[in-house]
Design a protein around this motif. Structure first.
Motif, PDB file in Angstrom:
ATOM      1  N   TYR A  25       0.811  -1.217   0.000  1.00 32.30           N
ATOM      2  CA  TYR A  25       0.000   0.000   0.000  1.00 32.30           C
ATOM      3  C   TYR A  25       0.847   1.271   0.000  1.00 32.30           C
ATOM      4  O   TYR A  25       0.607   2.188  -0.796  1.00 32.30           O
ATOM      5  CB  TYR A  25      -0.945  -0.017   1.203  1.00 32.30           C
ATOM      6  N   ASP A  26       1.825   1.351   0.867  1.00 32.56           N
ATOM      7  CA  ASP A  26       2.635   2.567   0.944  1.00 32.56           C
ATOM      8  C   ASP A  26       3.410   2.818  -0.349  1.00 32.56           C
ATOM      9  O   ASP A  26       3.575   3.970  -0.768  1.00 32.56           O
ATOM     10  CB  ASP A  26       3.600   2.488   2.127  1.00 32.56           C
ATOM     11  N   ALA A  31       3.569   6.422  -5.121  1.00 29.42           N
ATOM     12  CA  ALA A  31       3.690   6.697  -6.552  1.00 29.42           C
ATOM     13  C   ALA A  31       2.601   7.638  -7.049  1.00 29.42           C
ATOM     14  O   ALA A  31       2.603   8.021  -8.216  1.00 29.42           O
ATOM     15  CB  ALA A  31       3.622   5.382  -7.336  1.00 29.42           C
ATOM     16  N   ASN A  32       1.685   8.011  -6.169  1.00 29.23           N
ATOM     17  CA  ASN A  32       0.581   8.895  -6.522  1.00 29.23           C
ATOM     18  C   ASN A  32       0.998  10.339  -6.254  1.00 29.23           C
ATOM     19  O   ASN A  32       1.116  10.738  -5.095  1.00 29.23           O
ATOM     20  CB  ASN A  32      -0.648   8.527  -5.689  1.00 29.23           C
ATOM     21  N   ILE A 176      -3.887   3.385 -12.342  1.00 26.92           N
ATOM     22  CA  ILE A 176      -4.162   2.801 -11.028  1.00 26.92           C
ATOM     23  C   ILE A 176      -4.411   1.303 -11.105  1.00 26.92           C
ATOM     24  O   ILE A 176      -3.775   0.510 -10.380  1.00 26.92           O
ATOM     25  CB  ILE A 176      -5.358   3.519 -10.366  1.00 26.92           C
ATOM     26  N   ILE A 177      -5.307   0.878 -11.979  1.00 30.35           N
ATOM     27  CA  ILE A 177      -5.623  -0.555 -12.050  1.00 30.35           C
ATOM     28  C   ILE A 177      -4.447  -1.358 -12.617  1.00 30.35           C
ATOM     29  O   ILE A 177      -4.052  -2.378 -12.028  1.00 30.35           O
ATOM     30  CB  ILE A 177      -6.922  -0.785 -12.849  1.00 30.35           C
ATOM     31  N   PRO A 178      -3.825  -0.948 -13.734  1.00 33.76           N
ATOM     32  CA  PRO A 178      -2.673  -1.713 -14.217  1.00 33.76           C
ATOM     33  C   PRO A 178      -1.506  -1.753 -13.238  1.00 33.76           C
ATOM     34  O   PRO A 178      -0.883  -2.804 -13.050  1.00 33.76           O
ATOM     35  CB  PRO A 178      -2.280  -0.977 -15.509  1.00 33.76           C
ATOM     36  N   LEU A 179      -1.205  -0.622 -12.588  1.00 38.15           N
ATOM     37  CA  LEU A 179      -0.089  -0.591 -11.638  1.00 38.15           C
ATOM     38  C   LEU A 179      -0.386  -1.476 -10.443  1.00 38.15           C
ATOM     39  O   LEU A 179       0.483  -2.223  -9.970  1.00 38.15           O
ATOM     40  CB  LEU A 179       0.165   0.849 -11.185  1.00 38.15           C
ATOM     41  N   GLY A 180      -1.613  -1.405  -9.921  1.00 37.17           N
ATOM     42  CA  GLY A 180      -1.988  -2.248  -8.793  1.00 37.17           C
ATOM     43  C   GLY A 180      -1.918  -3.713  -9.131  1.00 37.17           C
ATOM     44  O   GLY A 180      -1.426  -4.535  -8.336  1.00 37.17           O
TER      45      GLY A 180
END
Length: 243
Positions: A25-26, A31-32, A176-180
């Protein structure tokens, strides 16, 4: 059948989903661009006096402690109670270095086990969107505040702005979705984030919700940067007692 959290994961599964992704999570929030700066901005909008000395603050839904750190940035000498429903997220938070007046409690916003007021302020970052009954829980949080106490909700909200909606869809689909999914091997939590924000209150509706919960002087403000119109701070105050 479990109620859905904003057309995302079933509400009862949200804490366990955060458990599964706590270790990442961190790194992902880091990265945001603006994530921590915007939390500090919302904490600043609480308008806490001085350095926090003598104040008791509640961090509702603290996760890995980013919101707790934001509170400390504006009130370094306050006593802070921080709670979260995810045991793994709390473990990440507790593993960090904190002043002695910071305590972490494992409980849901519905139970609030081990959380005792009165507090001078409540900070709730990315919490309300994942509650099954936000109105009831906001009233319960108000009940934990002293007269004159303050609340700040820090939340994604895109329903009031077409630009914000388009930007949110684009960033979720391409970043967000691809990176996650790449980082953790599972995109479910990040799809939940996308969908739950789409179904959540607009900023004006969230402000009205806070007013219905009994808060006064309710105000809404967004953040700078690409998340302008996407991330908002909604603040309110508990009425002072009359003689």
């Amino acid at each position: 059948m479990n109620a859905m959290s904003g057309d995302g994961l079933p509400r009862a599964e949200v804490p366990s989903a955060f458990d599964a992704h706590a270790a990442w999570y961190d790194r992902l929030t880091g990265a945001n661009p603006g994530y921590h700066r915007h939390l500090r901005l919302s904490a600043h909008r609480l308008g806490l006096p001085g350095d926090g000395r003598g104040l008791r603050l509640l961090d509702a839904g603290c996760g890995t402690g980013a919101s707790t750190a934001a509170l400390l940035s504006v009130a370094p000498n306050a006593r802070i109670t921080a709670f979260d429903a995810s045991s793994a997220m709390l473990a990440q938070a507790r593993a960090k270095s904190w002043p002695g007046d910071v305590e972490f409690v494992h409980t849901t916003a519905e139970d609030l086990t081990g959380v005792h007021g009165p507090f001078d302020a409540v900070f709730a970052a990315y919490l309300v969107r994942n509650l099954a009954d936000p109105d009831t829980q906001l009233r319960r949080l108000r009940g934990l505040l002293r007269p004159g106490g303050r609340i700040a909700l820090h939340e994604y909200s895109v329903r009031d702005s077409r630009r914000a909606l388009l930007m949110w869809n684009a960033v979720c689909a391409t970043v967000i979705i691809p990176l996650g999914a790449t980082a953790t091997g599972d995109a479910a939590l990040y799809r939940h984030l996308h969908r739950s924000v789409l179904r959540f209150d607009g900023a004006s509706a969230l402000a009205a919700r806070l007013a219905r919960a009994g808060f006064r002087d309710v105000r809404s403000a967004s953040v700078p940067g690409w998340q302008q119109g996407i991330v908002h701070t909604i603040t309110g105050t508990v009425a002072e007692e009359t003689p």
